[in-house]
Design an enzyme around this catalytic site. Sequence first.
Site, PDB file in Angstrom:
ATOM      1  N   TRP A 138       0.841  -1.189   0.000  1.00  0.00           N
ATOM      2  CA  TRP A 138       0.000   0.000   0.000  1.00  0.00           C
ATOM      3  C   TRP A 138       0.880   1.244   0.000  1.00  0.00           C
ATOM      4  O   TRP A 138       2.087   1.159   0.255  1.00  0.00           O
ATOM      5  CB  TRP A 138      -0.933   0.015   1.216  1.00  0.00           C
ATOM      6  CG  TRP A 138      -2.202   0.765   0.956  1.00  0.00           C
ATOM      7  CD1 TRP A 138      -2.582   1.970   1.464  1.00  0.00           C
ATOM      8  CD2 TRP A 138      -3.271   0.364   0.100  1.00  0.00           C
ATOM      9  NE1 TRP A 138      -3.815   2.348   0.973  1.00  0.00           N
ATOM     10  CE2 TRP A 138      -4.262   1.371   0.122  1.00  0.00           C
ATOM     11  CE3 TRP A 138      -3.486  -0.762  -0.707  1.00  0.00           C
ATOM     12  CZ2 TRP A 138      -5.439   1.292  -0.619  1.00  0.00           C
ATOM     13  CZ3 TRP A 138      -4.651  -0.841  -1.443  1.00  0.00           C
ATOM     14  CH2 TRP A 138      -5.619   0.172  -1.389  1.00  0.00           C
ATOM     15  N   ASP A 194      -0.250  11.170  -0.283  1.00  0.00           N
ATOM     16  CA  ASP A 194      -1.328  12.148  -0.190  1.00  0.00           C
ATOM     17  C   ASP A 194      -2.654  11.467   0.113  1.00  0.00           C
ATOM     18  O   ASP A 194      -2.729  10.242   0.230  1.00  0.00           O
ATOM     19  CB  ASP A 194      -1.409  12.963  -1.482  1.00  0.00           C
ATOM     20  CG  ASP A 194      -1.888  12.135  -2.677  1.00  0.00           C
ATOM     21  OD1 ASP A 194      -1.727  10.887  -2.650  1.00  0.00           O
ATOM     22  OD2 ASP A 194      -2.413  12.720  -3.630  1.00  0.00           O
ATOM     23  N   GLU A 197      -3.636   8.626  -1.907  1.00  0.00           N
ATOM     24  CA  GLU A 197      -2.782   7.449  -1.723  1.00  0.00           C
ATOM     25  C   GLU A 197      -1.919   7.137  -2.942  1.00  0.00           C
ATOM     26  O   GLU A 197      -1.570   5.993  -3.192  1.00  0.00           O
ATOM     27  CB  GLU A 197      -3.631   6.214  -1.362  1.00  0.00           C
ATOM     28  CG  GLU A 197      -4.595   6.475  -0.213  1.00  0.00           C
ATOM     29  CD  GLU A 197      -5.330   5.234   0.252  1.00  0.00           C
ATOM     30  OE1 GLU A 197      -5.150   4.840   1.416  1.00  0.00           O
ATOM     31  OE2 GLU A 197      -6.069   4.653  -0.568  1.00  0.00           O
ATOM     32  N   GLU A 198      -1.569   8.156  -3.706  1.00  0.00           N
ATOM     33  CA  GLU A 198      -0.851   7.932  -4.957  1.00  0.00           C
ATOM     34  C   GLU A 198       0.512   8.623  -5.022  1.00  0.00           C
ATOM     35  O   GLU A 198       1.432   8.100  -5.650  1.00  0.00           O
ATOM     36  CB  GLU A 198      -1.717   8.425  -6.130  1.00  0.00           C
ATOM     37  CG  GLU A 198      -3.001   7.638  -6.294  1.00  0.00           C
ATOM     38  CD  GLU A 198      -3.939   8.257  -7.321  1.00  0.00           C
ATOM     39  OE1 GLU A 198      -4.875   7.551  -7.755  1.00  0.00           O
ATOM     40  OE2 GLU A 198      -3.757   9.434  -7.684  1.00  0.00           O
ATOM     41  N   GLU A 422     -18.875   6.324  -4.774  1.00  0.00           N
ATOM     42  CA  GLU A 422     -17.671   7.145  -4.736  1.00  0.00           C
ATOM     43  C   GLU A 422     -17.654   8.133  -5.903  1.00  0.00           C
ATOM     44  O   GLU A 422     -17.331   9.310  -5.733  1.00  0.00           O
ATOM     45  CB  GLU A 422     -16.437   6.243  -4.810  1.00  0.00           C
ATOM     46  CG  GLU A 422     -15.110   6.981  -4.802  1.00  0.00           C
ATOM     47  CD  GLU A 422     -13.937   6.029  -4.918  1.00  0.00           C
ATOM     48  OE1 GLU A 422     -13.190   5.910  -3.929  1.00  0.00           O
ATOM     49  OE2 GLU A 422     -13.763   5.395  -5.987  1.00  0.00           O
TER      50      GLU A 422
END
Length: 580
Positions: A138, A194, A197-198, A422
């Site tokens: 992750w 961030d 998550e990238e 989402e």
Amino acid sequence: MRSIVLSLIGFCAVVFSQSTVDQYVATESPIAKAGMLANIGPSGAKASGAKAGVVIASPSATNPPYLFTWTRDSSLVFKAIIDQFTSGQDASLRTSIDQFLAAETTLQQVSNPSGSVSTGGLGEPKFNIDMTAFTGAWGRPQRDGPALRATALISYANWLVANANASFVTSHIWPVLKLDLDYVSSSWNQTGFDLWEEVNSSSFFTTAVQHRSLREGAALATKIGQTSVVAGYTAQANNILCFLQSYWNPSSGFITSNTGGGRSGKDANSALASIHTFDAAAGCDAATFQPCSDKALSSLKVYVDAFRSIYTINSGIAANAAVATGRYPEDSYMGGNPWYITTAAVAEQLYDALIVWKQQGSLTVTSTSLAFFRQFSSTVAAGTFASSTSTFTTLTSAVQTFADGFLAINAKHTPSNGGLAEQFDRNTGTPLSAVDLTWSYASALTAFAARAGTIPASWGAQGLTVPSTCSTSGGGSPGGGGGAGTVQVTFNVVATTVFGENIFLTGSVDALQNWSPDTALALSSANYPTWSITVTLPASTSFQYKYIRKFNGAVTWESDPNNSQSTPSSATFTINDTWR
């Protein structure tokens, strides 16, 4: 006669839009609240298997797999819940809040791939819903979670103190808060992933919420007699406020949301930061990028405009009207679509701005915010306009309509059962990705509250000044996540590129990926042709480095020799280069 007819047509359109949004708010509010609570264990209807107080991101177990609990999402959700409780809207929420406190107390102590509670584990972004560690690959660490959790729990703690229950705060909440705040104090100057998550770099959203958490943490510590931490938290908050200014791109008029990643920097990150650090008592303060500040408004326009031409569902919409917005224009996740969260965030920032303008009885247009306001009045000039003026009335009415337009877009793409996924499809508007996203429900509720004029409690943004000199050395023990003995080094390199080509950095120390072209650090092109990145390096250390180009799978190194530098013992350091 023609002008009168056109005015009436415009008036009817506005009435219809406002009526649509009024109806949406009325029908969606109870659905969103029920949807949010259904995703909280142990008794939420869609949270089977989740422990008490654990927030699932979504009941979607596959495609995409969101059946986990994220510290960020959980904290933002419970901040909304705590605000409803402390404002007297719903006393029944207290049990869930106490369960959330207990769950987070446990999760802090769960060792995970980011470390233990004393070695960086607080930066772990997500856990299994049974409160065991998620051990898969992750984007970690993510350093906004501890700050957001602290902010949510501080809101509860302040209510308890005001209601004669300071002893519970001291014994049960402060130990949790101190772990999070110590982590923020010691690691805010470290890069991390961030909120999407990238991108592993410094991030505006993360820095902004870290600043807030330390300010209100110091204030709570003073209230309950935990004064030994106040000076340290305040010193680091001042340093963070100083660093926060570095995200502003004055030549382009927007907040560059990440220092790395190789993207434009136009990102919902900035609007989300503004609404989650809103403090009406601070007015339109630009140093903290308050929603009505000239910088936040200018940045909002640049962000919204970035989506006008890239989504089919935005086709044919006037250049000064609301459109669907996504995370960032270069997004490709699930095809790169609008999000309910991000579209609602635009509305919420505008509603927050309206709250302050009406509260202070005036509105100021500066050279920085002029382009934003000229969307609504092509002849408006810089100046301050009292609430008694026609200019104030014209601009605030137009901003209200503009804000309502973003909620009307979400309303248009919300299915008849009120469920919020989402995203919604950029071409058709059909909901997609994870169903019943808890954060989507919470974002709807906070936007609705802002539209109703709800003013959240102040967190201490009023009257702050940016220090004239700043340090980027974190405070506290290294066990909280590092920071002592490091400096923030900004690398700037002037390099012209072709479309699709990006600039990366690698070098001789661990933080520069030990000369690996595969894991080299991506620079931001926000100030093209200058490419930039800020990296945390060991203090008082000599190192070598080079820039590389990547294009269509090919890697091109700078010419020899290697660049050589030495970091200072403290403060910040900037390196300016030209590609060779």
